[in-house]
Structure formats: C-alpha cells, structure tokens
Scaffold this motif. Structure first.
Motif, PDB file in Angstrom:
ATOM      1  N   ASP A 192      17.263  46.411  51.788  1.00  0.00           N
ATOM      2  CA  ASP A 192      18.308  45.415  51.635  1.00  0.00           C
ATOM      3  C   ASP A 192      19.625  46.148  51.342  1.00  0.00           C
ATOM      4  OD1 ASP A 192      20.050  43.568  50.174  1.00  0.00           O
ATOM      5  OD2 ASP A 192      18.327  42.242  50.162  1.00  0.00           O
ATOM      6  N   GLU A 193      20.713  45.612  51.825  1.00  0.00           N
ATOM      7  CA  GLU A 193      22.020  46.229  51.592  1.00  0.00           C
ATOM      8  C   GLU A 193      22.338  46.319  50.102  1.00  0.00           C
ATOM      9  OE1 GLU A 193      26.686  45.434  52.622  1.00  0.00           O
ATOM     10  OE2 GLU A 193      25.182  44.715  54.042  1.00  0.00           O
ATOM     11  N   LYS A 194      21.875  45.357  49.332  1.00  0.00           N
ATOM     12  CA  LYS A 194      22.087  45.347  47.882  1.00  0.00           C
ATOM     13  C   LYS A 194      21.485  46.595  47.241  1.00  0.00           C
ATOM     14  CE  LYS A 194      19.245  43.337  45.197  1.00  0.00           C
ATOM     15  NZ  LYS A 194      18.336  42.620  44.365  1.00  0.00           N
ATOM     16  N   TYR A 198      20.272  58.011  54.014  1.00  0.00           N
ATOM     17  CA  TYR A 198      19.346  57.003  54.526  1.00  0.00           C
ATOM     18  C   TYR A 198      19.431  56.955  56.046  1.00  0.00           C
ATOM     19  CZ  TYR A 198      16.666  52.744  55.001  1.00  0.00           C
ATOM     20  OH  TYR A 198      15.702  51.836  55.349  1.00  0.00           O
ATOM     21  N   ASP A 215      23.598  56.108  44.890  1.00  0.00           N
ATOM     22  CA  ASP A 215      24.724  57.012  45.089  1.00  0.00           C
ATOM     23  C   ASP A 215      24.140  58.363  45.506  1.00  0.00           C
ATOM     24  OD1 ASP A 215      27.203  58.198  45.102  1.00  0.00           O
ATOM     25  OD2 ASP A 215      27.168  58.616  42.954  1.00  0.00           O
ATOM     26  N   CYS A 216      23.959  58.544  46.789  1.00  0.00           N
ATOM     27  CA  CYS A 216      23.269  59.726  47.297  1.00  0.00           C
ATOM     28  C   CYS A 216      24.246  60.786  47.787  1.00  0.00           C
ATOM     29  CB  CYS A 216      22.346  59.333  48.445  1.00  0.00           C
ATOM     30  SG  CYS A 216      21.062  58.181  47.969  1.00  0.00           S
ATOM     31  N   TYR A 237      18.656  54.801  59.068  1.00  0.00           N
ATOM     32  CA  TYR A 237      18.382  53.391  59.361  1.00  0.00           C
ATOM     33  C   TYR A 237      17.335  53.196  60.457  1.00  0.00           C
ATOM     34  CZ  TYR A 237      22.335  52.107  56.445  1.00  0.00           C
ATOM     35  OH  TYR A 237      23.163  51.934  55.377  1.00  0.00           O
ATOM     36  N   LEU A 242      20.809  49.473  48.812  1.00  0.00           N
ATOM     37  CA  LEU A 242      21.551  50.645  49.283  1.00  0.00           C
ATOM     38  C   LEU A 242      22.850  50.846  48.515  1.00  0.00           C
ATOM     39  CD1 LEU A 242      20.971  50.378  53.126  1.00  0.00           C
ATOM     40  CD2 LEU A 242      20.061  52.117  51.586  1.00  0.00           C
ATOM     41  N   LEU A 243      23.473  49.776  48.106  1.00  0.00           N
ATOM     42  CA  LEU A 243      24.710  49.883  47.340  1.00  0.00           C
ATOM     43  C   LEU A 243      24.471  50.457  45.939  1.00  0.00           C
ATOM     44  CD1 LEU A 243      26.498  46.562  48.340  1.00  0.00           C
ATOM     45  CD2 LEU A 243      27.092  48.888  49.053  1.00  0.00           C
ATOM     46  N   LEU A 244      23.273  50.286  45.411  1.00  0.00           N
ATOM     47  CA  LEU A 244      22.944  50.821  44.096  1.00  0.00           C
ATOM     48  C   LEU A 244      22.755  52.337  44.118  1.00  0.00           C
ATOM     49  CD1 LEU A 244      20.288  48.191  42.960  1.00  0.00           C
ATOM     50  CD2 LEU A 244      22.647  48.408  42.140  1.00  0.00           C
ATOM     51  N   ASN A 247      13.199  47.636  42.315  1.00  0.00           N
ATOM     52  CA  ASN A 247      13.350  46.595  43.322  1.00  0.00           C
ATOM     53  C   ASN A 247      12.065  46.361  44.113  1.00  0.00           C
ATOM     54  OD1 ASN A 247      16.360  45.732  43.455  1.00  0.00           O
ATOM     55  ND2 ASN A 247      16.369  47.944  43.117  1.00  0.00           N
TER      56      ASN A 247
END
Length: 67
Positions: free
Chosen positions: A3-5, A17, A11-12, A19, A7-9, A51
């Motif tokens: 989920d985009e949510k 990632y 900080d790589c 896709y 991915l926003l968490l 998650n």
C-alpha cells in the motif's frame, strides 16, 4: 503489493522497492556498511510487521513481499 501508505512510512537509503517484483532490493552492495544495512533492514521489517505484511528474506538480502 504494498500500500502507498506503508511505502510512505519507509525511509530507505540502502534498499529500493521494486514495484514489478514486489520486493526491496539493495541498491549498491559496494557502498553499504553492515551496520547501516542492518539498521535499515530492521526498520523495514518492523514497519512490515506492524502493518501485517508477509515477507521472506532471500539469500541476497532481498525482502520479497508475499501474499
């Protein structure tokens, strides 16, 4: 797929990632020290577990998202 949510968490700086393959892969092994790699790996796994995202860690340290 993540989920985009989620991915926003994340900080790589070391992992990226992918896709199309639905996995986190290390960008450049030659510029990575073990401490920073392990710290980022722990942080990614922590967020995935919070998650309830299922994953496996492959031999090359790729984190493969499973269904």
């Amino acid at each position: 797929m993540l989920d985009e949510k989620i991915l926003l968490l994340l900080d790589c700086n070391i992992y990226k990632y992918n896709y199309t393959k639905h996995c986190f892969q290390i960008r450049n092994y030659f510029k990575v020290n073990n401490d920073s790699l392990l710290e980022e790996l722990k942080e990614i796994l922590k967020i995935l577990e919070e998650n309830e995202v299922k994953y496996i860690i492959q031999k090359d340290n790729t984190i493969k998202i499973t269904k």
